[in-house]
Write a protein that holds these residues in place. Structure first.
Motif, PDB file in Angstrom:
ATOM      1  N   ARG A 119       0.847  -1.180   0.000  1.00  9.67           N
ATOM      2  CA  ARG A 119       0.000   0.000   0.000  1.00  9.67           C
ATOM      3  C   ARG A 119       0.891   1.241   0.000  1.00  9.67           C
ATOM      4  O   ARG A 119       1.989   1.223   0.550  1.00  9.67           O
ATOM      5  CB  ARG A 119      -0.872   0.036   1.260  1.00  9.67           C
ATOM      6  CG  ARG A 119      -2.015  -0.962   1.273  1.00  9.67           C
ATOM      7  CD  ARG A 119      -3.204  -0.505   0.478  1.00  9.67           C
ATOM      8  NE  ARG A 119      -3.549   0.881   0.763  1.00  9.67           N
ATOM      9  CZ  ARG A 119      -4.576   1.515   0.209  1.00  9.67           C
ATOM     10  NH1 ARG A 119      -5.364   0.887  -0.655  1.00  9.67           N
ATOM     11  NH2 ARG A 119      -4.830   2.777   0.498  1.00  9.67           N
ATOM     12  N   TYR A 155     -10.139  -1.455  -2.349  1.00 13.02           N
ATOM     13  CA  TYR A 155     -10.241  -0.261  -1.499  1.00 13.02           C
ATOM     14  C   TYR A 155     -10.620   0.975  -2.289  1.00 13.02           C
ATOM     15  O   TYR A 155      -9.969   2.014  -2.221  1.00 13.02           O
ATOM     16  CB  TYR A 155      -8.950  -0.041  -0.685  1.00 13.02           C
ATOM     17  CG  TYR A 155      -8.665  -1.228   0.189  1.00 13.02           C
ATOM     18  CD1 TYR A 155      -9.508  -1.523   1.260  1.00 13.02           C
ATOM     19  CD2 TYR A 155      -7.620  -2.086  -0.084  1.00 13.02           C
ATOM     20  CE1 TYR A 155      -9.296  -2.644   2.042  1.00 13.02           C
ATOM     21  CE2 TYR A 155      -7.407  -3.214   0.680  1.00 13.02           C
ATOM     22  CZ  TYR A 155      -8.253  -3.481   1.739  1.00 13.02           C
ATOM     23  OH  TYR A 155      -8.050  -4.599   2.502  1.00 13.02           O
ATOM     24  N   GLN A 161      -9.663   6.085   1.951  1.00 18.13           N
ATOM     25  CA  GLN A 161      -8.490   6.509   2.722  1.00 18.13           C
ATOM     26  C   GLN A 161      -8.822   6.670   4.201  1.00 18.13           C
ATOM     27  O   GLN A 161      -8.693   5.724   4.957  1.00 18.13           O
ATOM     28  CB  GLN A 161      -7.920   7.804   2.124  1.00 18.13           C
ATOM     29  CG  GLN A 161      -7.462   7.602   0.676  1.00 18.13           C
ATOM     30  CD  GLN A 161      -6.974   8.871   0.009  1.00 18.13           C
ATOM     31  OE1 GLN A 161      -7.347   9.984   0.377  1.00 18.13           O
ATOM     32  NE2 GLN A 161      -6.130   8.715  -1.002  1.00 18.13           N
ATOM     33  N   GLN A 219      -3.793  -3.595  -4.459  1.00 17.82           N
ATOM     34  CA  GLN A 219      -4.524  -3.177  -3.261  1.00 17.82           C
ATOM     35  C   GLN A 219      -4.776  -1.668  -3.236  1.00 17.82           C
ATOM     36  O   GLN A 219      -5.439  -1.156  -2.339  1.00 17.82           O
ATOM     37  CB  GLN A 219      -3.776  -3.615  -1.989  1.00 17.82           C
ATOM     38  CG  GLN A 219      -3.536  -5.115  -1.900  1.00 17.82           C
ATOM     39  CD  GLN A 219      -4.826  -5.929  -1.835  1.00 17.82           C
ATOM     40  OE1 GLN A 219      -5.837  -5.483  -1.280  1.00 17.82           O
ATOM     41  NE2 GLN A 219      -4.821  -7.114  -2.410  1.00 17.82           N
ATOM     42  N   GLN A 220      -4.195  -0.944  -4.213  1.00 15.22           N
ATOM     43  CA  GLN A 220      -4.376   0.507  -4.281  1.00 15.22           C
ATOM     44  C   GLN A 220      -5.280   0.891  -5.454  1.00 15.22           C
ATOM     45  O   GLN A 220      -6.177   1.695  -5.313  1.00 15.22           O
ATOM     46  CB  GLN A 220      -3.007   1.182  -4.469  1.00 15.22           C
ATOM     47  CG  GLN A 220      -2.996   2.653  -4.135  1.00 15.22           C
ATOM     48  CD  GLN A 220      -2.453   2.892  -2.742  1.00 15.22           C
ATOM     49  OE1 GLN A 220      -1.838   2.009  -2.148  1.00 15.22           O
ATOM     50  NE2 GLN A 220      -2.681   4.074  -2.212  1.00 15.22           N
ATOM     51  N   MET A 268      -6.208  -1.068   5.971  1.00 15.89           N
ATOM     52  CA  MET A 268      -5.334  -1.578   4.895  1.00 15.89           C
ATOM     53  C   MET A 268      -4.055  -0.777   4.749  1.00 15.89           C
ATOM     54  O   MET A 268      -3.068  -1.277   4.218  1.00 15.89           O
ATOM     55  CB  MET A 268      -6.090  -1.633   3.554  1.00 15.89           C
ATOM     56  CG  MET A 268      -6.378  -0.289   2.912  1.00 15.89           C
ATOM     57  SD  MET A 268      -7.713   0.589   3.742  1.00 15.89           S
ATOM     58  CE  MET A 268      -7.489   2.249   3.120  1.00 15.89           C
ATOM     59  N   ALA A 269      -4.068   0.492   5.225  1.00 15.21           N
ATOM     60  CA  ALA A 269      -2.865   1.338   5.105  1.00 15.21           C
ATOM     61  C   ALA A 269      -1.785   0.896   6.086  1.00 15.21           C
ATOM     62  O   ALA A 269      -0.596   1.155   5.871  1.00 15.21           O
ATOM     63  CB  ALA A 269      -3.227   2.800   5.343  1.00 15.21           C
TER      64      ALA A 269
END
Ligand code: MTE
Ligand code: MO
Length: 386
Positions: free
Chosen positions: A186, A252, A266, A247-248, A227-228
């Protein structure tokens, strides 16, 4: 007589032979995520739910969540890492690439920081049709007191080049999602990576991170969804372009149709959670309380700033009364609230609703989106007052 199936052992029940695997291929790879279903949870989702358990919500009156009662989410397998000889690299668009061992990191400025973790998929199972992944309701939350070191001075020491725009965090774990084999990775924009509260952590609640939570080192980004906060950290890479990882770019994202690229998920949306009152029914977890004075308690948080207000409703979201707020557990964790409820006999639906300083308020109903992300519609607890 017992028959042996090709895939698994049969089970004899009342004189009949039953194939325990009937209709369920144990090893069918899925190149993509399966389509949403309405009510039934599949075997795959149930297994994911066992692997990735939620918070035990009865601890919502505690500032810090006990280690085994914090939720966990592990996309692939837990990498088995040794803290001896472990190091991370800081590389890419920097003046001076670094290799930092765990000992190097522990010799730097150390902070103890209660921080809120919430999965972006928290609440997804209330939506219809729901997206297929870990079927969270409202338990993908928790607060650990992390021990770690701030990230900003490390990036400053490496020296960001003028064209640096993002920082990519790579985990040791790898697997397939949306048909692509990749390491869990990420990115954060530089200014977010430099924020106060963004730390590299090696302890939770005074103990080395459990393997499931990122041993021996993880990133913690308190304002963003979970997730970050990359676990099992392997590398930090500074780049000069928008990160294109699976995943970016694909996961998400707030999308409203199949072809929609959407916007990235975010910061955590504002949310309040209630400690389930009284005592539960074993199977449904429907609640029972005695009538009279009942103190309701819970927590509220937002990635957009401090909590300004929490309100409580006992009539399924029609009328609201203010709860009393306590001091936040830390600037990076949640804010306790309490409410003195006059519980009158009958069936009630309890809800709590938070507002943050930016004026964000929880919707009464979640806003549907394809991936079931950032679903912060208010909770509803069915309660029978006796
Ligand atoms: N390397 C790696 N980091 C990861 C994940 C992962 O699967 N691999 N899961 C992420 C997600 S989606 C969440 S919600 C949080 C969960 O952190 P926890 O298991 O400590 O609660 O870790 C994040 N960090
Ligand atoms: Mo997550």
């Amino acid at each position: 007589m017992l028959r042996m199936g090709a895939a698994a052992t049969g089970m004899a029940v009342a004189g009949r032979t039953v194939d325990a695997w009937a209709g369920h291929d144990p090893v069918l790879p899925t190149p993509d995520r399966p389509p949403p279903s309405s009510k039934l949870f599949s075997h795959a989702e149930t297994r994911l739910a066992f692997r990735n358990h939620g918070m035990h919500l009865e601890f919502l009156d505690k500032p810090i969540t006990p280690v085994a009662s914090h939720f966990q989410l592990i996309h692939f397998d837990i990498p088995q890492l040794d803290d001896r000889g472990y190091s991370i690299t800081v590389k890419g668009r920097v003046n001076k690439p670094l290799t930092l061992s765990l000992e190097d990191l522990k010799r730097r400025k150390t902070v103890k920081q209660p921080s809120i973790m919430e999965c972006a998929g928290n609440g997804r199972s209330f939506a219809h049709p729901r997206s297929i992944y870990v079927p969270w309701f409202n338990e993908a939350i928790g607060v650990f007191e992390y021990t770690g070191t701030p990230l900003k001075p490390i990036l400053q020491e490496a020296g960001l080049l003028d064209d640096a725009t993002e920082v990519v965090f790579t985990g040791h774990d790898d697997g397939i999602d949306l048909g692509v084999h990749h390491h869990f990775e990420r990115a954060l924009p530089i200014d977010e990576a430099m924020l106060d509260g963004v730390i590299l952590a090696w302890e939770a609640n005074g103990h080395p991170l459990p393997p499931a939570h990122g041993f021996p080192l993880r990133l913690v980004v308190p304002t963003w969804y979970g997730m970050a906060s990359v676990k099992w950290l392997k590398a930090i890479t500074v780049i000069d372009h928008p990160f294109q990882g699976v995943q970016q770019k694909l996961v998400y994202r707030m999308t409203f149709s199949g072809g929609d690229a959407g916007r990235p998920i975010q910061k955590k949306s504002v949310r309040a959670a209630m400690k389930p009152p009284g005592y539960p029914d074993l199977i449904s977890r429907y609640r029972f309380v005695e009538s009279g004075n009942v103190e309701l308690r819970g927590m509220a948080w937002s990635g957009w700033g401090p909590i300004r207000k929490v309100e409580v409703s006992d009539d399924d979201r029609r009328t609201w009364r203010p709860a009393v707020l306590e001091e936040p557990v830390s600037p990076h964790a949640w804010t306790p609230w309490r409410f003195n409820w006059q519980a009158r006999p009958g069936a009630r639906i309890l809800s709590c609703r938070a507002t943050d300083v930016t004026g964000n308020i929880q919707p009464l109903r979640a806003i549907w989106n394809v991936q079931g992300m950032a679903q912060n519609g208010v909770e509803r607890w069915g309660v029978r007052v006796l």
